[in-house]
Each structure stands twice: as structure tokens, then as C-alpha cells.
Design an enzyme around this catalytic site. Structure first.
Site, PDB file in Angstrom:
ATOM      1  CE  LYS A 204      26.839  55.592  31.623  1.00  0.00           C
ATOM      2  NZ  LYS A 204      26.062  54.481  32.160  1.00  0.00           N
ATOM      3  CD  GLU A 210      39.980  55.012  40.535  1.00  0.00           C
ATOM      4  OE1 GLU A 210      39.131  55.895  40.265  1.00  0.00           O
ATOM      5  OE2 GLU A 210      39.747  54.060  41.300  1.00  0.00           O
ATOM      6  N   GLY A 265      28.486  50.804  32.269  1.00  0.00           N
ATOM      7  CA  GLY A 265      29.937  50.718  32.087  1.00  0.00           C
ATOM      8  C   GLY A 265      30.400  49.316  31.749  1.00  0.00           C
ATOM      9  NE  ARG A 266      27.191  45.737  36.034  1.00  0.00           N
ATOM     10  CZ  ARG A 266      26.787  46.808  36.704  1.00  0.00           C
ATOM     11  NH1 ARG A 266      27.585  47.853  36.831  1.00  0.00           N
ATOM     12  NH2 ARG A 266      25.588  46.851  37.263  1.00  0.00           N
ATOM     13  CD  GLU A 351      30.510  47.554  38.570  1.00  0.00           C
ATOM     14  OE1 GLU A 351      30.738  47.339  37.376  1.00  0.00           O
ATOM     15  OE2 GLU A 351      30.949  48.548  39.173  1.00  0.00           O
ATOM     16  CG  HIS A 382      49.729  21.901  36.704  1.00  0.00           C
ATOM     17  ND1 HIS A 382      50.141  20.590  36.713  1.00  0.00           N
ATOM     18  CD2 HIS A 382      49.293  22.151  35.446  1.00  0.00           C
ATOM     19  CE1 HIS A 382      49.990  20.072  35.500  1.00  0.00           C
ATOM     20  NE2 HIS A 382      49.463  21.005  34.717  1.00  0.00           N
ATOM     21  CE  LYS A 510      33.327  55.436  40.764  1.00  0.00           C
ATOM     22  NZ  LYS A 510      32.621  55.863  39.569  1.00  0.00           N
TER      23      LYS A 510
HETATM   24  O1  LIG Z   1      33.536  55.143  32.783  1.00  0.00           O
HETATM   25  P1  LIG Z   1      33.567  55.791  34.108  1.00  0.00           P
HETATM   26  O2  LIG Z   1      32.435  56.755  34.296  1.00  0.00           O
HETATM   27  O3  LIG Z   1      34.898  56.430  34.378  1.00  0.00           O
HETATM   28  O4  LIG Z   1      33.348  54.692  35.192  1.00  0.00           O
HETATM   29  C1  LIG Z   1      34.261  53.674  35.400  1.00  0.00           C
HETATM   30  C2  LIG Z   1      33.688  52.674  36.357  1.00  0.00           C
HETATM   31  O5  LIG Z   1      33.311  53.360  37.538  1.00  0.00           O
HETATM   32  C3  LIG Z   1      32.713  52.594  38.566  1.00  0.00           C
HETATM   33  O6  LIG Z   1      33.669  51.866  39.212  1.00  0.00           O
HETATM   34  C4  LIG Z   1      31.588  51.718  38.083  1.00  0.00           C
HETATM   35  O7  LIG Z   1      31.229  50.832  39.084  1.00  0.00           O
HETATM   36  C5  LIG Z   1      31.958  50.966  36.843  1.00  0.00           C
HETATM   37  O8  LIG Z   1      30.829  50.278  36.346  1.00  0.00           O
HETATM   38  C6  LIG Z   1      32.464  51.947  35.811  1.00  0.00           C
HETATM   39  O9  LIG Z   1      32.757  51.257  34.633  1.00  0.00           O
END
Ligand SMILES: O=P(O)(O)OC[C@H]1O[C@H](O)[C@H](O)[C@@H](O)[C@@H]1O
Length: 545
Positions: A204, A210, A265-266, A351, A382, A510
Site C-alpha cells: 500500500k 521487506e 492494510g489488514r 493489530e 492432540h 519499523k
Molecule cells: O502494504 P504495505 O504498505 O507494504 O504495508 C504492509 C504492512 O505494514 C505494516 O506492518 C502495517 O502494520 C500493516 O498493516 C501493513 O499491512
């Protein structure tokens, strides 16, 4: 103290929760409990009768929801009010599954039209890839999709694709890379052929370390397989709300699928972040997934609180966290395709509701979001179910199971169902000391041994659970199920009056991670940090213990 904990209803709930009889007794008192404490919506059936609740509990919970203005908060979300106050954003993932022709206006723009345009672009792309008309740099069709993203740009597409495997296009494979650990992408690339691989970079913000690092490594690998710069357009596409940054990074403008800052994002799998899903199951099935979620949106927006499935589930979760000291909640999926769902709900809920201040910044004086965890049944039975049955922590559970299997094989499904229902029964009723003793009656043990062992076999029971059933796992029922949990999370956040849509804790991680990165590379001295961080950084620099 907060207004919430000062309220009369809150305090009545507190007192009432201590007085409620054991669930066994509640079932004995009311033979119709299953009928009255169950409901259906959008292809899902919810049995909530195995909860620590009677009519009074329910009316107190609904009263709390009314007093905290839940209904108007739900409306505010659907209307696009800026309910994510710290980031000054509307929260409109529901617009992503709105029907064509619907109108949702934000800043003077009907965002449903933008959503539909993006879906049309996705549909064209899906057809190009799946028909084989989109060719790789040596003229071969695409056989493998690698989705690179993390957090919300990873779990949604991965877990929904996994869940809908019976609907997969047989000529395509998909792979997901999230972790920045080089092992993750290296192991994936070993399986792939650059000529037939398409990379989808999902971010986003287009700024997540990463994802940027993994995409650069994918690009290096691609180029090292004989491709040239001009070939990138056939093998790299991006999904982002930061189109300028994606173009600057080198992604062809035609290959960028937009999303918007009003999608968290979530909550983003319904947007073009779901492109890997659409490629794997086809656009019609992807639309069915959206429709399932849309049905749940309508149910959530229009159903009275007392019959509203996400409201009921949200209130029960709140009941256990705030009045029974439950600190975690387990999600148990009795379907192998749904094995990833607990991790998805974990991200969604933790989150969203892992917060400690109310909207106006007041420190809360009650528990907010619990730890969400879980796994697939019957495997967990189990292992960790032992603690659910006899541990000291109270852990409410959700059991999720389709009535029909995609793989009807002999007795498998009936056995699976017997385990699922048997577990909810055992958790609810437990086993009394007398019952345990009676079971030992015929054994050759002495009376002392019998009474001693019976103590170990005794189970308190009274452990709450919801059971969610669906006819079959389809894109539609999965869409409804995920939206159910999204809204359940919202309900709790709304009553607690917290912001369920920001994530400043993640942001801090971050920022500090980037600072440490500079120090690991020796660009910055680490001695001013605490001695533990400094010591660890030095060990990494020296590459020895
Ligand atoms: O989609 P991006 O901008 O790369 O973000 C990826 C992720 O970054 C962070 O960890 C946020 O807490 C997430 O909610 C998000 O989905």
C-alpha cells in the site's frame, strides 16, 4: 476512570457475570437454548448457546452496545466518516465490495466507480494471464505467480488463496514471499523458471523495507536469468496507493493497480491486493468472494443489534475479556483449507484492537483486544486442547466447520465433525469429580488411588465456545466469514472507544529497525544505545559470538 467502566451497565455486567450458574445448569434449565441462542446470516450459522450467558446477560450486553452508540458508530464507518482519527482517514473496505451502481462519496468522488474501474483492470489482466495471451520475455505463458508483500499485503491473499484451492486454475501456481529473511525468497526462486514467472509487488505504501528488498532480489534473479531491463514490464506488476513511488521504482505505469488510503492494510484483500487470489480462482469467483462479504456488510449495517451476528460475537468476546479475565481467544478451524485463518484473524484483531488509550487519549482501565491464536482441528486436540480443558486460563473458542467437504473421503468428514462437536460439548460440560470416580469404579485400583486419580480427571467445564457452520466452503461463504470477523473486531473497538484502524506500535518497530540497520552497517555508532542493544549490534558486526 473511563466513562465505560463508570457506567451502571458495565458494573451490572461485572456483578452479574459472577453470579451466573454453570453452563450445564443453563442447558438443563432451558431445553430450547440451542434454538434461541443461534442465528443464521449470509450462508453462516452461529450457535452461541455454549456461552456463559442467560437472557439477562444478553440484555445487559445489548444495553451496553446501545449506550456506547454502537449503531451510530457502525453507520459512521459505512458513511465514510473519518473514524481513523489519528491518521485522519475514512475506513471504507466495505466500499471495495459494494455493488456496481452504488454510490459512496468521499471528498466529492464516488469511490465505488474507482473501485469498479480497478476491478475491470484486474479482470482484463486475469484474462490475459490465464488465457495465455500475456507472454513472458521468451514468448512462453505465465505458470507461476510470486506475490511479494507483508502484513495485510501478504496474509489476506495467501490465506484466502489457500482456503480456495478447490477453485484454482490448474495451469497456475502461486507463491507468497513476506519475510525479509533471504531464505524465504531464495527457497521460492529455486522452484521457479524466470521465463514463466510473474511477480506481484503488493505494498500500500510502497515503502515497506521487506517488500522493497524482496522485490529488488527478485529483479536481480530475473535479470541474472538472461532477461533485460525492457523485459521487466512483462514480469513485474505492483499494487499500491503510492503510484508515483512505484513508477519511480521502475514498474511500468500500465502494470500498476491502484488502492486507496481509506483501505487499511489488514482490510485490503478485497482490493487489488487480492490480485493473486483473482488470478488463482478467476474473476467470477473473486467477485463471489466480494459478494459474500457484501452480504455480511448489509447484515451488519441493517440488522437489529440483538440479531446481528458480528455484534453478538463481538459482545461475547468483550464479556470474557472484561468480566471473566480471559486474555486470549482461540480460533479452531475444522477444515484443512481454512488452516491459515487463525493467523489471518490474529493480524486482523490484534493489530486493530491492541490499543491502550481511548479515542481522546485517555488510558483505558479495562482489557482491550485479547491474544488471538489457534489452528486446525483435529490436530490441536492432540496438543494444546489439553490446556483449554484443564488449564487455569479461561480461553473462549470459536469452532468453524463446513457441513460438506470438498474431499468426501470415506468416514473422514463425519469423524471430523464428531471431533468438532465433541470438543465443544466437553468444554461446556466438563467432567465432575463424581463422574470421574464413577468411571474408575470397575478398575482394580484401590479406593485411595481412585479418588486421587479422579481429581486429575475432573474437568470444570463451563468453557465457552461459538460454533460457526457453513454448508460448504465457497468463495461466497469465505467472504461472509472474513467480513464477520472484521465487523466483530469493529464492534469491540467501538464499545471500548479505541481506534481500531491505526498501528503506531508497528510503526515504532519499523523506525527503530531502520535506525539499527544504519548502526549494523557501522554508518552510525551504537555506543549511545542501551548496553544490550549495543552489545548485540557489536556481535553482529563482528560476526562471532
Ligand atoms: O502494504 P504495505 O504498505 O507494504 O504495508 C504492509 C504492512 O505494514 C505494516 O506492518 C502495517 O502494520 C500493516 O498493516 C501493513 O499491512
Amino acid at each position: 476512570m473511563t466513562e465505560l467502566t463508570l457506567s451502571q451497565t458495565w458494573n451490572e455486567l461485572k456483578a452479574h457475570s459472577k453470579e451466573l450458574p454453570h453452563m450445564r445448569e443453563l442447558f438443563e434449565q432451558d431445553k430450547l437454548r440451542f434454538d434461541t441462542m443461534s442465528t443464521s446470516a449470509c450462508g453462516l450459522f452461529l450457535d452461541y448457546s455454549k456461552n456463559r450467558a442467560n437472557n439477562e446477560t444478553l440484555s445487559l450486553l445489548f444495553k451496553l452496545a446501545e449506550e456506547t452508540k454502537l449503531a451510530s458508530k457502525i453507520k459512521a464507518m459505512f458513511d465514510g466518516e473519518v473514524i481513523n482519527t489519528t491518521e485522519k482517514r475514512a475506513v471504507l473496505h466495505t466500499a471495495l465490495r459494494a455493488k456496481p451502481g452504488q454510490t459512496i462519496v468521499l471528498d466529492g468522488v464516488n469511490i465505488v466507480e474507482e473501485v469498479q474501474q480497478t476491478q475491470a483492470k484486474m479482470a482484463t489482466f486475469v484474462t490475459a494471464i490465464t488465457s495465455g495471451s500475456w507472454k513472458g520475455y521468451t514468448g512462453k505463458s505465465i505458470t507461476d505467480i510470486v506475490s511479494i508483500g507483508i502484513g495485510g499485503s501478504f496474509l489476506g491473499p495467501k490465506i484466502v488463496s489457500q482456503a480456495l484451492r478447490p477453485y484454482w486454475n490448474k495451469d497456475l501456481n502461486c507463491h507468497f514471499v513476506g519475510n525479509v529473511d533471504g531464505t524465504s525468497i531464495t527457497e521460492k526462486l529455486k522452484l521457479l523458471d524466470a521465463e514463466t514467472t510473474l511477480f506481484i509487488m503488493s505494498s500500500k505504501s510502497f515503502g515497506t523495507q521487506e517488500t522493497l528488498t524482496n522485490t529488488l532480489s527478485a529483479k536481480d534473479w530475473f535479470m541474472s536469468n538472461g532477461a533485460s531491463q525492457k523485459d521487466i514490464a512483462q514480469h513485474f506488476v505492483a499494487v499500491t496507493s503510492n503510484v508515483a513511488k512505484a513508477t519511480e521504482f521502475g514498474i511500468d505505469a500500465d502494470n500498476i493497480f491502484p488502492m486507496w488510503d481509506w483501505v487499511g492494510g489488514r482490510y485490503s484483500l478485497w482490493s487489488a491486493i487480492g490480485l493473486p487470489i483473482a488470478l488463482m480462482i478467476g474473476m467470477d469467483n473473486f467477485r463471489e468472494l466480494l459478494d459474500g462479504a457484501h452480504e455480511m456488510d448489509k447484515h451488519f449495517a441493517n440488522t437489529p443489534l440483538s440479531e446481528n451476528m458480528p455484534v453478538i460475537m463481538g459482545l461475547f468476546s468483550l464479556l470474557y475479556g472484561n468480566f471473566h479475565n480471559a486474555q486470549s481467544h482461540v480460533v479452531l478451524t475444522y477444515d484443512h483449507y481454512l488452516r491459515g485463518l487463525p493467523a489471518y484473524f490474529q493480524q486482523l484483531d490484534m493489530e486493530s484492537n491492541g490499543k491502550s488509550v481511548t479515542l481522546d487519549g485517555t488510558q483505558v482501565d479495562f482489557s482491550t483486544g485479547p491474544v488471538i491464536w489457534g489452528g486446525e482441528g483435529t490436530n490441536g486436540q492432540h496438543a494444546y486442547h489439553q490446556l483449554l480443558h484443564q488449564g487455569t486460563a479461561l480461553i473462549p473458542a470459536d469452532f468453524i466447520m463446513p457441513l460438506k467437504s470438498h474431499n468426501p473421503l470415506g468416514e473422514h468428514h463425519v469423524q471430523l465433525a464428531s471431533n468438532c462437536f465433541g470438543q465443544t460439548q466437553a468444554l461446556m460440560q466438563g467432567r465432575s469429580y463424581e463422574e470421574a470416580l464413577a468411571e474408575l469404579e470397575a478398575s482394580t485400583l484401590s479406593n485411595d488411588e481412585k479418588s486421587s486419580i479422579a481429581k486429575h480427571k475432573e474437568m470444570q467445564g463451563n468453557k465457552p465456545s461459538n460454533t460457526i457452520l457453513m454448508d460448504k466452503l465457497t468463495p461466497g461463504t469465505l467472504g461472509s466469514l472474513i467480513a464477520l470477523y472484521e465487523h466483530r473486531t469493529f464492534v469491540q473497538g467501538a464499545i471500548w472507544n479505541i481506534n481500531s484502524f491505526d498501528q503506531w506500535g508497528v510503526e515504532l518497530g519499523k523506525t527503530l529497525g531502520n535506525d539499527v540497520l544504519a548502526r549494523l552497517g557501522a554508518e552510525k555508532d551504537a555506543s549511545e544505545l542501551d548496553c544490550s542493544s549495543n552489545g548485540l549490534i557489536n556481535m553482529f558486526r563482528q560476526q562471532s559470538l
